[in-house]
Design an enzyme around this catalytic site. Structure first.
Site, PDB file in Angstrom:
ATOM      1  N   ARG A  80      80.592  56.386   7.147  1.00 23.77           N
ATOM      2  CA  ARG A  80      79.463  56.840   7.968  1.00 23.77           C
ATOM      3  C   ARG A  80      79.929  57.091   9.405  1.00 23.77           C
ATOM      4  NH1 ARG A  80      74.459  53.068   7.413  1.00 23.77           N
ATOM      5  NH2 ARG A  80      73.431  54.815   8.476  1.00 23.77           N
TER       6      ARG A  80
ATOM      7  N   CYS B  26      81.932  39.993  15.871  1.00 27.30           N
ATOM      8  CA  CYS B  26      82.596  38.926  15.108  1.00 27.30           C
ATOM      9  C   CYS B  26      81.533  38.054  14.443  1.00 27.30           C
ATOM     10  CB  CYS B  26      83.450  38.065  16.057  1.00 27.30           C
ATOM     11  SG  CYS B  26      84.188  36.647  15.227  1.00 27.30           S
TER      12      CYS B  26
ATOM     13  N   LEU C 145      59.075  65.338   8.541  1.00 23.63           N
ATOM     14  CA  LEU C 145      59.136  66.471   7.601  1.00 23.63           C
ATOM     15  C   LEU C 145      57.891  66.514   6.730  1.00 23.63           C
ATOM     16  CD1 LEU C 145      60.965  68.780   6.674  1.00 23.63           C
ATOM     17  CD2 LEU C 145      61.925  67.246   4.948  1.00 23.63           C
TER      18      LEU C 145
ATOM     19  N   HIS D  34      68.589  48.621  15.164  1.00 23.16           N
ATOM     20  CA  HIS D  34      69.361  48.258  13.964  1.00 23.16           C
ATOM     21  C   HIS D  34      70.861  48.276  14.237  1.00 23.16           C
ATOM     22  CE1 HIS D  34      65.844  49.471  11.086  1.00 23.16           C
ATOM     23  NE2 HIS D  34      65.629  48.329  11.724  1.00 23.16           N
TER      24      HIS D  34
ATOM     25  N   GLN E 240      66.008  53.510  15.030  1.00 25.07           N
ATOM     26  CA  GLN E 240      66.467  52.720  13.873  1.00 25.07           C
ATOM     27  C   GLN E 240      67.855  53.201  13.446  1.00 25.07           C
ATOM     28  OE1 GLN E 240      62.946  51.979  10.915  1.00 25.07           O
ATOM     29  NE2 GLN E 240      62.616  53.972  11.898  1.00 25.07           N
TER      30      GLN E 240
HETATM   31  N1  APR Z   1      63.048  66.509  10.020  1.00 24.51           N
HETATM   32  C1  APR Z   1      62.109  65.528  10.160  1.00 24.51           C
HETATM   33  N2  APR Z   1      61.969  64.509   9.279  1.00 24.51           N
HETATM   34  C2  APR Z   1      62.824  64.481   8.228  1.00 24.51           C
HETATM   35  C3  APR Z   1      63.821  65.461   8.021  1.00 24.51           C
HETATM   36  C4  APR Z   1      63.913  66.503   8.976  1.00 24.51           C
HETATM   37  N3  APR Z   1      64.824  67.470   8.864  1.00 24.51           N
HETATM   38  N4  APR Z   1      64.493  65.153   6.876  1.00 24.51           N
HETATM   39  C5  APR Z   1      63.948  64.017   6.394  1.00 24.51           C
HETATM   40  N5  APR Z   1      62.926  63.624   7.197  1.00 24.51           N
HETATM   41  C6  APR Z   1      62.065  62.445   7.051  1.00 24.51           C
HETATM   42  C7  APR Z   1      61.749  62.093   5.620  1.00 24.51           C
HETATM   43  O1  APR Z   1      60.543  62.766   5.222  1.00 24.51           O
HETATM   44  C8  APR Z   1      61.512  60.576   5.712  1.00 24.51           C
HETATM   45  O2  APR Z   1      60.147  60.290   6.010  1.00 24.51           O
HETATM   46  O3  APR Z   1      62.784  61.342   7.572  1.00 24.51           O
HETATM   47  C9  APR Z   1      62.368  60.155   6.895  1.00 24.51           C
HETATM   48  C10 APR Z   1      63.620  59.401   6.482  1.00 24.51           C
HETATM   49  O4  APR Z   1      63.190  58.201   5.911  1.00 24.51           O
HETATM   50  P1  APR Z   1      64.282  57.122   5.463  1.00 24.51           P
HETATM   51  O5  APR Z   1      65.351  57.789   4.689  1.00 24.51           O
HETATM   52  O6  APR Z   1      63.527  55.965   4.867  1.00 24.51           O
HETATM   53  O7  APR Z   1      64.950  56.649   6.836  1.00 24.51           O
HETATM   54  P2  APR Z   1      64.343  55.655   7.911  1.00 24.51           P
HETATM   55  O8  APR Z   1      62.848  55.721   7.926  1.00 24.51           O
HETATM   56  O9  APR Z   1      65.062  55.884   9.179  1.00 24.51           O
HETATM   57  O10 APR Z   1      64.793  54.214   7.332  1.00 24.51           O
HETATM   58  C11 APR Z   1      64.495  53.091   8.134  1.00 24.51           C
HETATM   59  O11 APR Z   1      65.657  51.675   6.594  1.00 24.51           O
HETATM   60  O12 APR Z   1      67.443  51.467   5.221  1.00 24.51           O
HETATM   61  C12 APR Z   1      66.946  51.079   6.423  1.00 24.51           C
HETATM   62  O13 APR Z   1      68.162  50.438   8.307  1.00 24.51           O
HETATM   63  C13 APR Z   1      67.824  51.546   7.541  1.00 24.51           C
HETATM   64  O14 APR Z   1      67.165  52.321   9.719  1.00 24.51           O
HETATM   65  C14 APR Z   1      66.936  52.491   8.328  1.00 24.51           C
HETATM   66  C15 APR Z   1      65.541  52.055   7.954  1.00 24.51           C
END
Ligand code: APR
Length: 229
Positions: free
Chosen positions: A55, A113, A198, A105, A87
């Site tokens: 990553r 450490c 989105l 996060h 996040q």
């Molecule tokens: N533009 C806007 N929104 C988008 C886009 C885009 N191009 N692509 C995806 N999304 C939206 C999706 O619809 C979804 O609601 O971004 C969101 C991503 O959601 P997750 O994958 O759950 O990510 P996130 O909400 O940041 O997760 C929160 O969960 O796993 C833990 O620590 C990790 O910080 C993370 C936390």
């Protein structure tokens, strides 16, 4: 106007960084419990370092998109009245020029450490037997908050949410607390709330307004409308 913005993986999706829960997302490829929990790290530190090394490499080859740039532009006008709580563990907000960014996060470009809690700038690749620069123990880990661990800055985040006039959530699914509860905190303290995502998130109904579309399009549109006054 005091503004608090929460961002999630969706704001970095168009920069080529994977989200977690969309189709093909990171949690489909890697079981959360193996790569994002203290137990997973204890069981197989090499696998966890491999996951974050990949990553970190991906982040190095990515670039901020128009959504990150628009938020940096907005901070240029609002200054210290604006805070981004992210996040995300990538540094795309900072590379776009944002200065007030709190990584609740943790961050891919930080290491710490597991024994003495010393933290430093992470090298490109980390390995289980890297010694801690401070106590020399081979217990180094990514300075990323795993499931079951306490996110950073929580007290200060709630303080800013309680004083906000506007809370905007961008690119997050509303799956993970405490971030998913920030909208209620801000609304209870009298802030207006807006979701830019989105598609409607799990918490969409908690927002005064919810706009849907790709962040690189709807975030600059929103910033421009705000700056036009
Ligand atoms: N533009 C806007 N929104 C988008 C886009 C885009 N191009 N692509 C995806 N999304 C939206 C999706 O619809 C979804 O609601 O971004 C969101 C991503 O959601 P997750 O994958 O759950 O990510 P996130 O909400 O940041 O997760 C929160 O969960 O796993 C833990 O620590 C990790 O910080 C993370 C936390």
């Amino acid at each position: 106007m005091k503004l608090v913005i929460l961002t999630g993986a969706g704001i970095s999706a168009e920069s080529g960084l994977g989200t977690f829960r969309d189709a093909g997302g990171l949690w489909e490829k890697y079981p959360i419990e193996q790569v994002a929990t203290p137990e997973g790290f204890a069981a197989d530190p090499a696998l966890v370092h491999e996951f974050y090394n990949a990553r970190r490499a991906n982040c190095l080859t990515s670039a901020p998109n128009a959504a990150h740039d628009a938020l940096a532009r907005l901070e240029g006008t609002l200054g210290n009245d604006m805070l981004i709580v992210t996040q995300n563990v990538d540094d795309l907000h900072e590379r776009a020029g944002s200065r007030s960014v709190w990584h609740m996060h943790g961050a891919l470009n930080r290491a710490k450490c597991a024994v003495c809690d010393h933290s430093w700038n992470a090298p490109a690749k980390m390995h289980p037997d890297d010694p801690c620069p401070d106590c020399n123990t081979a217990a180094t880990r990514p300075d990323v908050v795993w499931f079951g661990e306490m996110p950073y800055f929580m007290e200060d985040i709630y303080d800013r949410l309680h004083r906000a006039d506007l809370f905007v959530s961008i690119g997050t699914s509303g799956n993970v607390y405490p971030a998913a509860g920030f909208v209620q905190e801000a609304a209870a303290a009298g802030a207006r709330t807006l979701e830019l995502n989105l598609e409607p998130s799990l918490g969409a109904s908690s927002f005064d307004e919810s706009r849907n579309g790709p962040a690189s399009q709807i975030v600059p549109e929103w910033v421009d409308s705000l700056l036009r006054g």
